[in-house]
Write a protein that holds these residues in place. Structure first.
Motif, short mmCIF file in Angstrom:
data_model
loop_
_atom_site.label_atom_id
_atom_site.label_comp_id
_atom_site.label_asym_id
_atom_site.label_seq_id
_atom_site.Cartn_x
_atom_site.Cartn_y
_atom_site.Cartn_z
N ALA A 395 34.99 42.60 36.70
CA ALA A 395 34.19 43.68 37.28
C ALA A 395 34.36 43.74 38.80
O ALA A 395 34.47 44.82 39.39
CB ALA A 395 32.71 43.48 36.91
N LYS A 396 34.39 42.57 39.45
CA LYS A 396 34.58 42.54 40.91
C LYS A 396 35.97 43.05 41.30
O LYS A 396 36.14 43.72 42.32
CB LYS A 396 34.36 41.11 41.43
N VAL A 400 36.79 46.19 43.73
CA VAL A 400 37.63 46.10 44.92
C VAL A 400 38.72 47.17 44.89
O VAL A 400 39.14 47.68 45.93
CB VAL A 400 38.24 44.69 45.03
N GLY A 401 39.21 47.52 43.66
CA GLY A 401 40.19 48.59 43.55
C GLY A 401 41.53 48.19 43.01
O GLY A 401 42.54 48.77 43.40
N TYR A 402 41.56 47.20 42.09
CA TYR A 402 42.82 46.77 41.49
C TYR A 402 42.72 46.88 39.97
O TYR A 402 41.62 46.82 39.39
CB TYR A 402 43.14 45.33 41.89
N VAL A 406 45.98 43.58 31.19
CA VAL A 406 45.40 42.40 30.53
C VAL A 406 44.56 41.62 31.54
O VAL A 406 44.71 40.41 31.72
CB VAL A 406 46.51 41.51 29.93
N MET A 407 43.65 42.29 32.21
CA MET A 407 42.85 41.66 33.26
C MET A 407 41.97 40.54 32.71
O MET A 407 41.89 39.45 33.27
CB MET A 407 41.98 42.71 33.96
N HIS A 408 41.29 40.78 31.59
CA HIS A 408 40.34 39.80 31.06
C HIS A 408 41.07 38.54 30.58
O HIS A 408 40.62 37.41 30.84
CB HIS A 408 39.53 40.42 29.93
N MET A 409 42.18 38.71 29.88
CA MET A 409 42.93 37.55 29.39
C MET A 409 43.47 36.70 30.54
O MET A 409 43.38 35.46 30.53
CB MET A 409 44.08 38.02 28.50
#
Length: 530
Positions: A395-396, A400-402, A406-409
């Motif tokens: 979430a952060k 921030v804008g990225y 597969v962000m969570h993994m």
């Protein structure tokens, strides 16, 4: 025993000074000659500092004289002083190429009326400590410094002196090549490239070897001021730096071209002229009666740091989407091409960068795997990191804008590597492995039995508790005992379980000594209880 008595000099009376420079200290005694008897006026001495222990013997004697002039300033200003010494301190102080501390000492001594004379025989027991001016093993060193030996024509050995210097004003190197006839070839080298002091020393050494090779020298002795060069060539030091390793390799290749080439480390006092050559741009060098050959090196003798070409624009998950949005190029596989076409609806390209469209928010910049890992570490454990969980980290990152798919993994993988989170995470009560249930088909089919205690003694001297639990009904049978023996366990099984609930099929225990008793096992075997 008659102790020496100090006396007071008369006005204008000439005074005599003896010097002493042993290994660890310098000393001086000031005395006057009255009626052929030498009477002491003052003694001074002090120990060497660590750097001063490495001075040459003549420098130590001059240091003793300077120290005496400083401590006995009133005597030096009001009386003529005769310095009695066996060595030519005056010729050392009169050299025109004085540098550093010797030049400073000469200025200090120039203010006084000092005369140098040869030492006569010392009169009186009071000067017993000054009989020896320098240690016996250092006499040859002093004689060599006063008048270096002329090279004989028989050995045919050339002598090479090298030195280098680097400062904010520039870099330079100097070398002196002396043939067996004593003829000297002097070179000053200006370095038109940035170099460290060690690199300047190596440049002078390599240029000297090349010049000696061109002159047809077969036997060479190189006297260098750099302990690094002498140690690396001899193998005592390792060349850990890539640049130093390249210099050392070239030096060894040149040395092998001589029949005999010896590299010797010398002190700065033995290498003064060459040191002045390396600083020729800002130091006078008037003692030379010949032309100085000045050479200019525009580049280093060794190649600079090798740069490995790294391929830019590596392939990542963004590459096919960027190609499609920028040039309309799709993959040959129809299924993958259709997926990219649908995914591209959520992205757009601006100034060559890929952005993800968000709902009711700004565009999110897409990053590759390497940048993604850096963003996760910075958010999780950076300057403002809170060491929160993966969902909060994701979430952060989006705030921030990225963005990447597969962000969570990736966040879970990176957070598992965090040492602080592993040390300070809350204790989990969840079992690590799946629980294996133990079932029973009917009541009182399977019993678990165990011994508890010892407890504080109760009435009847009992302090142990024998407990049995039925797996199906969770019924508990217990009996307090004074002693735990196999007979007591057999009696408990017969009276409290078998006679009341019938024969069980299975009896579960921890196989303690009382349960593994031979008599108890025979009883259970006869009753067909496993």
């Amino acid at each position: 025993m008659e102790l020496p008595t100090l006396t007071t000099p008369r006005a204008g009376e000439p005074l005599t000074l003896y010097l002493s420079a042993p290994d660890i200290a310098v000393g001086a005694v000031l005395l006057t000659d009255r009626k052929t008897v030498q009477t002491p006026i003052y003694y001074v001495s002090r120990t060497f500092a660590d750097a001063e222990t490495r001075y040459s013997m003549l420098e130590k004697l001059v240091l003793a004289l300077v120290y005496a002039a400083w401590r006995l300033k009133r005597y030096f200003q009001g009386h003529p002083i005769q310095v009695l010494t066996d060595y030519k301190l005056k010729s050392v102080s009169a050299k025109q190429e004085l540098l550093g501390r010797l030049a400073k000492w000469e200025i200090e001594l120039g203010k006084h009326s000092t005369e140098y004379k040869a030492r006569p025989s010392i009169k009186g027991q009071v000067l017993a400590d000054f009989v020896t001016e320098v240690p016996a093993e250092k006499v040859q060193e002093c004689l060599y410094e006063q008048q270096p030996p002329v090279l004989s024509k028989e050995n045919k050995k050339w002598i090479l002196f090298t030195d280098g210097a680097s400062s904010g004003e520039g870099s330079g190197s100097g070398l002196r090549l002396i043939n067996p006839d004593g003829q000297e070839f002097t070179y000053a080298i200006k370095l038109n490239f940035k170099s460290t002091n060690n690199e300047a020393e190596y440049e002078a050494f390599l240029v000297g070897l090349r010049i000696a090779k061109k002159l047809g020298v077969k036997f060479l002795e190189a006297r260098v001021y750099s302990m690094l060069i002498a140690g690396q060539v001899s193998g005592a030091y390792d060349a850990k730096n890539d640049i130093m390793a390249s210099y050392l390799s070239q030096a060894k290749d040149l040395i092998q071209q001589f029949i005999s080439c010896k590299v010797v480390h010398i002190r700065l006092s033995e290498n003064r002229p060459t040191d002045a050559l390396s600083k020729l741009a800002f130091t006078s060098f008037e003692h030379l009666g010949k032309d100085v050959r000045i050479e200019v090196l525009d580049s280093s003798s060794v190649p600079q740091h090798q740069v490995m070409v790294i391929q830019t624009g590596t392939v990542s998950w963004m590459t096919p989407i960027v190609k499609y949005l920028s040039s309309g190029i799709l993959l040959e596989d129809k299924i993958l091409a259709r997926k990219i076409r649908h995914k591209a609806l959520c992205y757009q390209v601006q100034d060559g960068l890929l952005f993800r469209k968000s709902f009711l928010g700004p565009l999110l910049r897409c990053v590759d795997t390497e940048d993604a890992n850096y963003v996760i570490r910075e958010i999780h454990e950076g300057i403002c990191g809170l060491h929160v969980g993966p969902r909060m980290v994701v979430a952060k990152i989006m705030n921030v804008g990225y963005y990447w798919p597969v962000m969570h993994m990736d966040a879970v993988k990176e957070i598992k590597k965090c040492e602080s989170c592993q040390r300070h995470e809350p204790h989990m009560l969840k079992p690590q492995n799946k629980l294996i249930p133990v079932t029973s088909a009917w009541p009182f089919q399977k019993w678990a039995i165990d011994i508890m205690g010892p407890f504080p003694e109760a009435p009847g001297w009992v302090k142990f508790l024998l407990v049995a639990i039925d797996y199906f009904t969770k019924w508990v049978e217990a009996k307090p005992l004074e002693k735990i023996t196999a007979e007591n366990i057999k009696k408990f099984l017969w009276e409290s379980i078998i006679c009341r609930f019938g024969l069980p099929q299975t009896l579960v225990s921890d196989n303690r000594t009382q349960f593994a008793d031979k008599g108890l096992q025979e009883l259970l075997s006869e009753l067909h209880i496993s």
